[in-house]
Design a protein around this motif. Structure first.
Motif, short mmCIF file in Angstrom:
data_model
loop_
_atom_site.label_atom_id
_atom_site.label_comp_id
_atom_site.label_asym_id
_atom_site.label_seq_id
_atom_site.Cartn_x
_atom_site.Cartn_y
_atom_site.Cartn_z
N ASP A 43 14.07 43.13 9.98
CA ASP A 43 13.41 44.20 9.21
C ASP A 43 14.35 45.36 8.87
N ARG A 44 15.64 45.20 9.13
CA ARG A 44 16.57 46.30 8.88
C ARG A 44 16.53 46.74 7.42
N ALA A 45 16.43 45.80 6.49
CA ALA A 45 16.40 46.15 5.07
C ALA A 45 15.25 47.10 4.76
N ARG A 46 14.09 46.86 5.35
CA ARG A 46 12.93 47.72 5.10
C ARG A 46 13.16 49.14 5.60
N TYR A 47 13.78 49.26 6.74
CA TYR A 47 14.07 50.59 7.28
C TYR A 47 15.11 51.32 6.42
N ALA B 145 14.68 56.05 13.10
CA ALA B 145 14.23 54.66 13.12
C ALA B 145 15.38 53.70 12.80
N VAL B 146 16.21 54.06 11.79
CA VAL B 146 17.36 53.21 11.43
C VAL B 146 18.36 53.15 12.58
N ALA C 193 20.43 47.30 1.73
CA ALA C 193 19.08 46.74 1.83
C ALA C 193 18.91 45.53 0.92
N VAL C 194 19.42 45.63 -0.32
CA VAL C 194 19.32 44.52 -1.27
C VAL C 194 20.12 43.31 -0.77
N GLU C 195 21.28 43.58 -0.18
CA GLU C 195 22.09 42.48 0.34
C GLU C 195 21.42 41.78 1.52
N VAL D 145 13.42 52.76 3.26
CA VAL D 145 12.68 54.02 3.47
C VAL D 145 13.65 55.18 3.64
N LEU D 146 14.73 54.97 4.38
CA LEU D 146 15.73 56.02 4.54
C LEU D 146 16.37 56.37 3.21
N GLY D 147 16.69 55.35 2.42
CA GLY D 147 17.29 55.60 1.12
C GLY D 147 16.40 56.43 0.21
#
Length: 485
Positions: free
Chosen positions: A187-191, A177-178, A222-224, A194-196
């Motif tokens: 929505d990249r941060a959300r993906y 998905a990433v 993701a935080v950034e 989940v991967l993290g």
């Protein structure tokens, strides 16, 4: 001379700095909730007025399902979730290959599993997500969203059942998905989050430092990417903090721990007082504040850990699946505070908490043994401090329950036998029942037999066995007991 079990300073089942006032302004949240309710009422009216076969009816139904699901996430009212699931299932009876509805239903079933713990919901969610992914072409714009939904459900099943295949599949689907999502996608941060989480699972399973560094990297990115005012930012901060704590545990860099505490403090500060996840963030902060206290020795960290731990427990419903872990964590920091300040009320509060946990969870719950052991050890300790027979009886009972759940060959069997035997010996000295002394000798002897030469507890265990033989000699006058001593 009194015989004591070794009293562990740290007994905890899960791997807690002063901060400013937490945010309590809920006006924006109230506005969103009101908006959701207005939308639901409006859509229900439209559906009532629309005749059967109206071309806009499917759109109204889909929007209504989404509105119920959205309001559930804001209010955690189970009725909204049940209504969302019912509506989605109704659509699928007419259109079983509706991939978008399948994905949406899978997410709602995962939500209900997380709320109620029914494994059937989780199993159904996995199968529904699999079907949604299979129905979605490789180049379809929604494929990445459906892959992520499947990854989340697989990860939940891995955490519930421990099957490594589920973890591997979750990681694979999440990575896919990433790979599909563009760098500038909103929505990249959300993906990445989940991967993290899946990479962190693999690190905790295998201990590979490369996985740990990859998890930190994903969580940092993701935080950034997540906006400061995004309602999900606290979750991203907490996940980053978990990865930083794992790296601190692995490499011992204090900067990672201190940064983790800061991120968790920020998560709490950004979370309104009535938010359903606030208890989780407070609990996580309390755990890391305790870690920081144990490293730096700053009593302020411990006091804050107790405060945050109490608030987390107060926000956790009696039937919430995470209540036992949060109670246990609070009990542990209260024991730490008792050790430092010597205030008996902290010890009493901790014992009350451990008792609640034992009564709250089944015997196979992962926190059950930890609480039983804590309850036994610190009941025995309270008896030594206060001399109350009720504490001694409680210690013997709980140590016996611990032993009933400790099979032969268990690495902690000797230590647990030592605790039971010490309390039985105290009970003999208090009440004079020879059966207690005989049982104590038997327990001490087995503990000694299980202790390899050179073990740091070997001398203590031999000494305790000798003292119990001396007491038996003084009671019965048998020279063999004196020689055994």
């Amino acid at each position: 001379m009194s015989i004591l079990p070794s009293i562990p300073r740290v007994l905890m089942s899960v791997p807690v700095s002063p901060i400013g006032d937490d945010i309590q302004d809920n006006s924006s949240a109230d506005s969103r909730i009101h908006s959701d309710s207005v939308e639901i009422a409006k859509l229900q009216q439209l559906m009532k007025k629309a005749p059967s076969g109206h071309p806009d009816l499917p759109k109204y139904q889909e929007n209504l399902r989404n509105a119920f699901a959205k309001r559930y996430h804001r209010l955690q009212d189970l009725k909204d979730l049940e209504e969302a699931i019912r509506n989605k299932q109704e659509v699928l009876t007419k259109h079983p290959d509706h991939a978008q509805c399948l994905e949406s239903l899978g997410r709602s079933l995962t939500d209900r599993y997380r709320r109620l713990g029914d494994l059937k919901d989780l199993e159904d969610a996995v199968q529904i997500h699999l079907k949604a992914v299979d129905l979605t072409p490789p180049v379809h714009m929604e494929r990445m969203e459906r892959l992520q939904g499947l990854a989340v459900a697989l990860r939940d099943r891995y955490q519930r059942l421990g099957q490594l295949k589920d973890h591997e599949n979750a990681l694979q689907r999440s990575q896919e998905a990433v790979n599909l999502i563009q760098a500038d996608h909103p929505d990249r941060a959300r993906y990445l989050q989940v991967l993290g989480e899946s990479i962190t699972d693999r690190y905790q399973q295998l201990g590979d430092l490369e996985d740990l560094e990859a998890a930190v990297k994903n969580d940092l990115e993701a935080v950034e990417l997540i906006p400061i005012d995004h309602p999900e930012r606290p979750k991203y901060l907490k996940n980053l903090a978990v990865s930083l704590v794992d790296r601190y545990d692995k490499l011992g860099d204090l900067e990672d721990l201190m940064l983790a505490v800061e991120r968790k403090q920020e998560a709490v500060k950004l979370t309104p007082g009535d938010h359903p996840d606030r208890g989780e963030y407070l609990y996580s902060l309390a755990v890391s504040l305790r870690d920081q206290y144990q490293t730096l020795g700053d009593l302020q960290d411990l006091e804050n850990a107790v405060q945050k731990g109490r608030e987390a427990v107060n926000l956790t419903a009696a039937d919430h699946p995470d209540r036992p872990e949060r109670l246990e964590a609070l009990g542990v920091v209260l024991i730490d505070q008792y050790h430092n300040l010597g205030n008996l009320k902290d010890l009493d509060a901790a014992l009350h908490i451990f008792e609640e946990v034992v009564n709250l969870v089944p015997a196979d719950h992962p926190v059950q043994m930890v609480s039983l052991r804590n309850l036994a050890v610190f009941s025995a300790h309270r008896y030594q401090q206060v001399g109350c027979l009720i504490d001694l009886e409680a210690a013997v009972q709980r140590f016996q329950e611990v032993m009933d759940q400790t099979p032969a060959g268990h690495p902690s069997r000797a230590d647990r036998l030592q605790g039971l035997a010490a309390s039985l010996h105290d009970q003999y000295r208090r009440l004079g029942d020879l059966q207690n002394l005989e049982a104590a000798i038997q327990g001490f002897q087995e503990a000694v037999d299980l202790t390899p030469p050179g073990h740091p507890d070997q001398v203590l265990r031999l000494q305790n066995l000798g003292l119990s033989f001396r007491d038996q000699y003084q009671r019965l006058g048998d020279l063999q007991d004196l020689e055994a001593e």
